[in-house]
Design a protein around this motif. Structure first.
Motif: not given
Length: 125
Positions: A44-49
């Motif tokens: 899935g799409r995950e937050g990085v910054s």
């Protein structure tokens, strides 16, 4: 019309560096939180910054990139950069920039209204 365009992706050896940029048109970066996400194959799409509006000046990082990645924004140019150092094979993913309509950072996908098309980052060992 809001448009986000990412650039700067590519292939790099583990331990190397890349710098991504996101340029926005039709949208004022300075008023809302903006963020980098990534999506690896099969995941899935995950937050990085994330970086909050200019008057707050706060940054948020995923634990997996803390100390290695640095996010910055130039509100005059409506651009957001992600400097990625000490890269690892697990950083391999398509990286997306996204904008919210709120003034605080969150990695909840539902808070993001606009997305770029993504840029591929590949880290090989």
């Amino acid at each position: 019309e809001v448009q986000l365009v990412e650039s700067g992706g590519g292939s790099v050896q583990a331990g190397g560096s890349l710098r991504l940029s996101c340029t926005a048109t039709g949208f004022n970066f300075g008023n809302y939180a903006i963020a980098w996400f990534r999506q690896a194959p099969g995941k899935g799409r995950e937050g990085v910054s994330c970086i909050s509006p200019s008057w707050l000046g706060r940054t948020t990082y995923a634990d997996s990139v803390k100390g290695r990645f640095t996010v910055s924004a130039d509100n005059a140019k409506n651009t957001m950069d992600l400097q990625m150092n000490s890269m690892k094979p697990e950083d391999t993913a398509v990286y997306y920039c996204g904008t919210t309509t709120q003034d605080y950072c969150s990695f909840s996908l539902g808070g993001y209204r606009y997305w770029g098309q993504g840029t591929q980052v590949t880290v090989y060992s």
